[in-house]
Scaffold this motif. Sequence first.
Motif, mmCIF file in Angstrom:
data_model
loop_
_atom_site.group_PDB
_atom_site.id
_atom_site.type_symbol
_atom_site.label_atom_id
_atom_site.label_comp_id
_atom_site.label_asym_id
_atom_site.label_seq_id
_atom_site.Cartn_x
_atom_site.Cartn_y
_atom_site.Cartn_z
ATOM 1 N N UNK A 47 -54.189 16.265 25.420
ATOM 2 C CA UNK A 47 -55.546 15.595 24.927
ATOM 3 C C UNK A 47 -56.043 16.402 23.646
ATOM 4 N N UNK A 48 -56.304 17.642 23.628
ATOM 5 C CA UNK A 48 -56.318 18.516 22.688
ATOM 6 C C UNK A 48 -55.492 18.149 21.404
ATOM 7 N N UNK A 49 -54.195 18.064 21.634
ATOM 8 C CA UNK A 49 -53.424 17.803 20.418
ATOM 9 C C UNK A 49 -53.491 16.642 19.778
ATOM 10 N N UNK A 50 -53.997 15.620 20.611
ATOM 11 C CA UNK A 50 -54.221 14.218 20.203
ATOM 12 C C UNK A 50 -55.735 14.259 19.160
ATOM 13 N N UNK A 51 -56.639 15.202 19.632
ATOM 14 C CA UNK A 51 -57.972 15.476 19.067
ATOM 15 C C UNK A 51 -57.671 16.010 17.722
ATOM 16 N N UNK A 52 -56.954 17.200 17.634
ATOM 17 C CA UNK A 52 -56.628 18.018 16.444
ATOM 18 C C UNK A 52 -55.686 17.321 15.588
ATOM 19 N N UNK A 53 -54.917 16.300 15.945
ATOM 20 C CA UNK A 53 -54.264 15.532 15.108
ATOM 21 C C UNK A 53 -54.869 14.500 14.443
ATOM 22 N N UNK A 92 -44.594 23.042 13.411
ATOM 23 C CA UNK A 92 -44.997 22.358 12.307
ATOM 24 C C UNK A 92 -46.458 21.962 12.502
ATOM 25 N N UNK A 93 -46.737 21.243 13.663
ATOM 26 C CA UNK A 93 -48.047 20.831 14.118
ATOM 27 C C UNK A 93 -49.160 22.059 14.363
ATOM 28 N N UNK A 110 -54.462 29.555 18.027
ATOM 29 C CA UNK A 110 -53.038 30.072 18.425
ATOM 30 C C UNK A 110 -52.248 28.756 19.238
ATOM 31 N N UNK A 111 -51.050 28.812 19.622
ATOM 32 C CA UNK A 111 -50.185 27.975 20.084
ATOM 33 C C UNK A 111 -50.879 27.642 21.601
ATOM 34 N N UNK A 112 -51.466 28.725 22.026
ATOM 35 C CA UNK A 112 -52.279 28.465 23.426
ATOM 36 C C UNK A 112 -53.328 27.689 23.307
ATOM 37 N N UNK A 113 -53.823 27.318 22.101
ATOM 38 C CA UNK A 113 -54.950 26.503 22.043
ATOM 39 C C UNK A 113 -54.534 25.004 21.944
ATOM 40 N N UNK A 115 -51.242 24.199 23.844
ATOM 41 C CA UNK A 115 -50.521 23.909 25.210
ATOM 42 C C UNK A 115 -51.331 24.275 26.390
ATOM 43 N N UNK A 116 -52.271 25.391 26.146
ATOM 44 C CA UNK A 116 -52.991 25.804 27.331
ATOM 45 C C UNK A 116 -54.440 26.016 27.054
ATOM 46 N N UNK A 117 -55.025 24.812 26.702
ATOM 47 C CA UNK A 117 -56.529 25.124 26.162
ATOM 48 C C UNK A 117 -57.437 25.678 27.066
ATOM 49 N N UNK A 118 -58.355 26.216 26.612
ATOM 50 C CA UNK A 118 -59.670 26.664 27.734
ATOM 51 C C UNK A 118 -60.736 25.932 26.937
ATOM 52 N N UNK A 119 -61.396 25.512 27.898
ATOM 53 C CA UNK A 119 -62.533 24.733 27.598
ATOM 54 C C UNK A 119 -63.643 25.485 26.588
ATOM 55 N N UNK A 120 -63.695 26.800 26.727
ATOM 56 C CA UNK A 120 -64.832 27.518 25.841
ATOM 57 C C UNK A 120 -64.192 27.486 24.286
ATOM 58 N N UNK A 121 -62.926 27.710 24.181
ATOM 59 C CA UNK A 121 -62.111 27.673 22.930
ATOM 60 C C UNK A 121 -62.222 26.364 22.261
ATOM 61 N N UNK A 122 -61.756 25.162 23.111
ATOM 62 C CA UNK A 122 -61.837 24.001 22.442
ATOM 63 C C UNK A 122 -63.411 23.558 21.900
ATOM 64 N N UNK A 123 -64.403 23.879 22.622
ATOM 65 C CA UNK A 123 -65.805 23.779 22.339
ATOM 66 C C UNK A 123 -66.085 24.411 20.988
ATOM 67 N N UNK A 124 -65.193 25.604 20.730
ATOM 68 C CA UNK A 124 -65.711 26.266 19.551
ATOM 69 C C UNK A 124 -64.779 25.827 18.514
ATOM 70 N N UNK A 125 -63.674 25.377 18.719
ATOM 71 C CA UNK A 125 -62.886 24.792 17.599
ATOM 72 C C UNK A 125 -63.336 23.476 17.215
ATOM 73 N N UNK A 126 -63.846 22.689 18.345
ATOM 74 C CA UNK A 126 -64.199 21.482 17.872
ATOM 75 C C UNK A 126 -65.504 21.394 17.054
ATOM 76 N N UNK A 127 -66.473 22.394 17.464
ATOM 77 C CA UNK A 127 -67.643 22.598 16.894
ATOM 78 C C UNK A 127 -67.396 22.944 15.429
ATOM 79 N N UNK A 128 -66.454 23.731 15.132
ATOM 80 C CA UNK A 128 -65.979 23.976 13.785
ATOM 81 C C UNK A 128 -65.407 22.980 12.743
ATOM 82 N N UNK A 129 -64.433 22.123 13.419
ATOM 83 C CA UNK A 129 -64.057 20.802 12.588
ATOM 84 C C UNK A 129 -65.119 19.759 12.449
#
Length: 141
Positions: A47-53, A92-93, A110-113, A115-129
């Motif tokens: 799911x996060x890969x789809x969103x970031x793509x 590459x992605x 990082x790659x962990x974001x 393949x093994x995303x954490x809700x807190x980091x996803x929220x931060x990354x999505x807030x940024x973008x």
Amino acid sequence: RNNGPAMAGKQPKDAFPLLKSAEILQCLNELGIASSEDDLLHPTGLKVQHIYASFNELLLHRKREDMAQPDFEGLQELEFPELHEQSVPMIGFLSACQKLMAIAGVGDFTMSDLIKPEARRVRRSLSAVINLAKYHEDKLP
């Protein structure tokens, strides 16, 4: 997680506001990126890969297929190139996502974001973008 006063001040303050889940979902919906609250609370790699793509395409005009295109010359230099057919596109992605996140103000993506995303980091990354996307939108005529 807060480790008390000793850790206070060690975490640099982000240059963007941390959005609430409802705000993130509203923005994703407005951008045509299908998501649910569960995707934010219990994120999956897929799911996060789809969103970031989607954000890479929207903000950097790079399609997932283009980001994942391996350098075939370099791939052929490997002893067993077939072993890397899936990892090379993912690298590459990741590189494209790291570029996007750096522009948005997230320097520790990082790659962990992916393949093994954490809700807190996803929220931060999505807030940024999302903040970057809003800035982009304000600057366009």
